[in-house]
Write a protein that holds these residues in place. Structure first.
Motif, PDB file in Angstrom:
ATOM      1  N   SER A   1       0.848  -1.205   0.000  1.00 18.42           N
ATOM      2  CA  SER A   1       0.000   0.000   0.000  1.00 18.42           C
ATOM      3  C   SER A   1       0.871   1.237   0.000  1.00 18.42           C
ATOM      4  CB  SER A   1      -0.893   0.036   1.238  1.00 18.42           C
ATOM      5  OG  SER A   1      -1.829  -0.959   1.138  1.00 18.42           O
TER       6      SER A   1
ATOM      7  N   GLN B   1     -15.590   2.982   3.755  1.00 16.68           N
ATOM      8  CA  GLN B   1     -14.880   1.751   3.398  1.00 16.68           C
ATOM      9  C   GLN B   1     -15.856   0.602   3.159  1.00 16.68           C
ATOM     10  OE1 GLN B   1     -11.432   0.307   5.223  1.00 16.68           O
ATOM     11  NE2 GLN B   1     -10.727   2.262   5.944  1.00 16.68           N
TER      12      GLN B   1
ATOM     13  N   SER C   1      -7.618  -0.510  -1.988  1.00 19.74           N
ATOM     14  CA  SER C   1      -7.191   0.591  -1.114  1.00 19.74           C
ATOM     15  C   SER C   1      -6.470   1.678  -1.929  1.00 19.74           C
ATOM     16  CB  SER C   1      -6.304   0.081   0.020  1.00 19.74           C
ATOM     17  OG  SER C   1      -5.062  -0.270  -0.465  1.00 19.74           O
TER      18      SER C   1
ATOM     19  N   TYR D   1      -7.444   5.516  -1.530  1.00 19.92           N
ATOM     20  CA  TYR D   1      -6.601   6.429  -0.746  1.00 19.92           C
ATOM     21  C   TYR D   1      -5.596   7.259  -1.541  1.00 19.92           C
ATOM     22  CZ  TYR D   1      -8.562   4.181   3.298  1.00 19.92           C
ATOM     23  OH  TYR D   1      -9.438   3.716   4.237  1.00 19.92           O
TER      24      TYR D   1
ATOM     25  N   SER E   1      -2.588   1.521   7.321  1.00 22.40           N
ATOM     26  CA  SER E   1      -2.498   0.188   6.721  1.00 22.40           C
ATOM     27  C   SER E   1      -2.496  -0.897   7.792  1.00 22.40           C
ATOM     28  CB  SER E   1      -1.218   0.064   5.893  1.00 22.40           C
ATOM     29  OG  SER E   1      -1.218   1.020   4.878  1.00 22.40           O
TER      30      SER E   1
ATOM     31  N   LEU F   1      -5.940  -1.881   9.038  1.00 24.42           N
ATOM     32  CA  LEU F   1      -6.891  -2.344   8.024  1.00 24.42           C
ATOM     33  C   LEU F   1      -7.911  -3.313   8.634  1.00 24.42           C
ATOM     34  CD1 LEU F   1      -7.567  -2.571   4.921  1.00 24.42           C
ATOM     35  CD2 LEU F   1      -6.133  -4.608   4.945  1.00 24.42           C
TER      36      LEU F   1
END
Lengths: 451, 316
Positions: free
Chosen positions: B96, B134, B184, B188, B245, B248
């Motif tokens: 990520s 989310q 993600s 993001y 992250s 998560l």
């Protein structure tokens, strides 16, 4: 103003805070008239109970029941938190079978549900047969902990196979000839075209969609009646050895697409990508609603037996109704539970709505179960499921049930990966070792429990 | 502040209570801080302390707690599922951050160019996914990733010959992590782009002019002017993206249907904490997982700050 020398802004905030506080204090507490609170996670149950409640409330003057629909995922955590903190606990609550075991953690005195064993075993002059003996005994096993029963089963959920009758005919498959899984697999190998058509919806990642039902059909499971983990016994090893080549390797006949119910599953079945599905009674209604265009093209057949003469069904899913210890009126809650779960008029009406057969055998002779169903080529689906009811396997539980289910899926995926690379070479020892590892992890979790 | 400290003599004479005024004056700051302090102590500090205590107990509700010492931690470090959750989380965090930050910076630099038409719209468009929750994104992508009929497979199948329509993003252990990272990224990149954009706009333009006069090319300007100029923001983004992250939870929870995914390939530390705390009801063990996560995050953040030199300079 001079008494407050910190500026107008601060004064405004202070006054607003004060007013808000006073407003809150001045609010009269809502006048609660509810006698019982009932949580359910299934919308069809909720709708059926809503229809049934006025009659119960009329028969019990002054009693009101607050029925709440809570999503299954939220229900598990909400109930867990409510029971732990003893705040906002419902009086009665329906719990999904896969989560029930985890609610039986800790010393028995601290289990959040009332022990129903004595009520279920009770007999008297007017009821010479106990309620326990009037129900399918296997269905108590998932709701029993250390010999005590904490839940009333809502269902039996025997499994049949739902298949595309029209495509079977076109492909020359006679469902009556598929008495055993070996015969079924042979037919499947003949008609499966990888990427285009698969014989059955079987998952290669979630043991809950295929593997578990096959394991239960063979007499296996996660735990024995004492709560010991048995998911690495010989039955489990053989079940895994049989299942994996159906979804992996060079000639798979099973594929999962779209899970239990989704537009993708509908598309896959309508397009003939999937020919068969495991079909417990609760799935009939879903199929009818999701795939209306297949009316008359679908039919049900018995599950093939693992060995000739063996059980021709298994089980998948379930719901229990528990009365929480928090409930102040246990007798009334028990009355409501019996009304919903054993009253023939209720069960008849609910079967029409949900097509789920009840575990209360006293209702099995109701005419509604003998009605032919046009969607399923006029098969008497209720009668078919009832005939399978007594064969439904026991499935014992434990507080580690969620972990155990997860571990079985993990082991299955590892076995699939092994099989994809090595095929049959060393496969059985690998299964034995992998299931052993998973089972030991569950055992370690159980051994941690200091209660 | 100076206006609040000036004592008005007329007030004292009018009320005739200078002592009350002085007392009020001394108490006022505490009274203003009190609501926050009360809420913080009740809902912030106490749960933290309580979770530390719980981490040493086997719990089954408030009534039945059994002190088990370090057992929860011992079990944790031997627990295969926890190892898997840590590994997955680290892999997710790595990919990520490694993919997200350069992409976000690149986008920010592109959308910072005055010649780009419609850049305000593009800024909004790239930031917009972050406005969605989310859970919504999880639901959306779980539909997009469906094999055979999902949009992702259909598009890739059309673009890349040989890409299988049957590719199982969320049910094949090998594809689960790429699916999570891609989701993600979509969510993001735009969010981090906004930080970089703000930082880029704060870089002194004179420095670029000076660099150009010295004959610096684009890459040299980027290295010598842009990067040092945005470094504090970049470190902030790096640290927050890493922490985010490691936390998560919602995406795999929704996309993998409330489970760790096939072979636990999508199990993260927070998912594992949630499963133990709220599905199994083992709050003690869940607390131990939470504390290990918190300490791990602290260590990672300190390492990052040390590696970027921020700790030494005391810039953060």
């Amino acid at each position: 103003m001079n008494l407050f020398p910190f500026g107008k802004a601060a004064l405004s905030i202070f006054v607003l805070t004060l007013l808000a506080g006073l407003w809150l204090v001045a609010q009269p507490a809502p006048h609660k008239t509810t006698t019982l609170t009932y949580w359910t996670f299934a919308k069809p149950h909720y709708e059926a109970y809503q229809k049934a409640l006025p009659a119960f409330e009329k028969a019990h003057p002054g009693v009101t029941v607050d029925l709440e629909l809570v999503s299954n995922t939220a229900l598990a955590s909400r109930l867990q938190a409510a029971l732990l903190a003893n705040v906002d606990v419902p009086d009665l609550c329906e719990v999904e079978i896969g989560q029930a075991g985890s609610l039986f953690r800790g010393p028995q005195k601290d289990i959040g549900f009332s022990d129903l064993t004595d009520r279920l075993m009770q007999t008297d002059a007017s009821h010479p047969v106990s309620l326990y003996n009037q129900m399918v005994k296997a269905r108590f096993s998932p709701y029993t902990s250390r010999g005590r029963i904490y839940g009333l089963p809502h269902d039996v959920h025997p499994i049949q196979l739902a298949y595309r009758r029209d495509l079977f005919a076109k492909l020359g498959i006679d469902p009556n000839s598929l008495k055993t899984w070996d015969e079924f697999v042979a037919a499947g190998r003949r008609v499966t075209v990888p990427g285009e058509r698969y014989m059955i919806q079987f998952s290669d990642s979630d043991a809950g969609l295929g593997m578990e039902a096959c394991l239960l059909q063979r007499g296996g499971g996660y735990f024995d009646p004492q709560g010991h983990c048995i998911m690495d016994n010989e039955t489990a090893v053989q079940a895994m050895h049989w299942y994996v080549p159906l979804v992996a390797g060079k000639h798979p006949i099973g594929k999962d697409i779209g899970g239990v119910s989704s537009q993708f599953l509908t598309q896959a079945v309508e397009n003939g990508y999937l020919l068969c599905m495991l079909c417990p009674d609760w799935r009939c209604k879903l199929i009818e609603e999701d795939m209306p265009r297949l009316k008359g093209k679908m039919a049900l057949m018995d599950l093939p037996a693992a060995a000739p003469g063996g059980p021709v069904t298994s089980t998948w899913g379930g719901t229990m109704l528990g009365i929480t210890k928090h409930c102040k009126n246990q007798e009334l809650a028990w009355e409501l539970a019996k009304y919903f779960y054993t009253d023939p008029a209720q069960l008849e009406e609910r079967y029409r709505t949900l097509e789920i057969i009840p575990p209360f055998k006293g209702a099995w002779n109701l005419p509604v179960f003998q009605e032919p169903h046009p969607y399923w080529q006029d098969q008497k689906i209720g009668a078919r499921y009832i005939a399978l009811g007594p064969q439904v396997p026991f499935q014992y539980t434990s507080p580690a049930i969620v972990t155990a289910k997860n571990k079985l899926s993990e082991a299955m995926v590892a076995c699939i990966q092994y099989y994809n690379i090595h095929g049959e070479t060393g496969f059985e020892p690998f299964i034995r070792a992998r299931l052993g590892r998973s089972a030991n992890e569950v055992r370690a979790l159980l051994n941690r429990d200091p209660y | 502040m100076s206006t609040t400290t000036v004592v008005n003599p007329s007030v004292q004479s009018e009320t005739g209570s200078p002592r009350w005024f002085t007392l009020q004056h001394k108490l006022a700051p505490y009274l203003f801080v009190a609501p926050f302090l009360l809420i913080f102590l009740t809902f912030g500090l106490w749960p933290i302390v309580k979770s530390l205590i719980l981490a040493f107990y086997a719990t089954n509700g408030p009534k039945s707690n059994v002190f088990v010492g370090w057992n929860n931690f011992r079990f944790l470090f031997a627990d295969q599922s926890f190892h898997r959750a840590v590994w997955n989380t680290v892999v997710y965090a790595f990919w990520s951050v490694v993919l997200q930050l350069p992409l976000a910076l690149g986008l920010a630099m592109l959308l910072n160019q005055s010649w780009l038409r419609g850049r305000n719209f593009l800024r909004l468009a790239f930031f917009a996914p972050n406005l969605l929750g989310q859970v919504f994104v999880g639901v959306l992508f779980s539909v997009l990733f469906v094999p055979q009929y999902g949009l992702v497979n259909r598009a890739l199948h059309a673009l890349i010959p040989g890409f299988a329509l049957d590719t199982e993003w969320l049910t094949n252990p090998a594809w689960v992590m790429p699916a999570l990272v891609l989701t993600s990224l979509w969510m993001y990149v735009g969010f981090n782009m906004i930080y970089f954009l703000a930082a880029l706009q704060a870089v002194d333009q004179d420095q670029y002019e000076a660099a150009m006069m010295d004959g610096a090319n684009g890459w040299q300007q980027f290295r010598a002017v842009t990067l040092p100029g945005i470094r504090p923001v970049a470190v902030f983004v790096l640290v927050t993206a890493t922490i985010g992250s490691f936390q998560l939870f919602e995406l795999p929870y929704i996309m993998l249907n409330n489970s760790g995914g096939p072979d636990n390939s999508g199990l993260t530390i927070v998912s594992y904490l949630y499963m133990n705390g709220f599905m199994t009801g083992d709050l003690g063990y869940a607390s131990a997982v939470g504390w290990v996560l918190a300490l791990g995050l602290l260590a990672v953040s300190l390492l990052q700050m040390r590696a970027t030199g921020t700790w030494k300079e005391g810039k953060v």
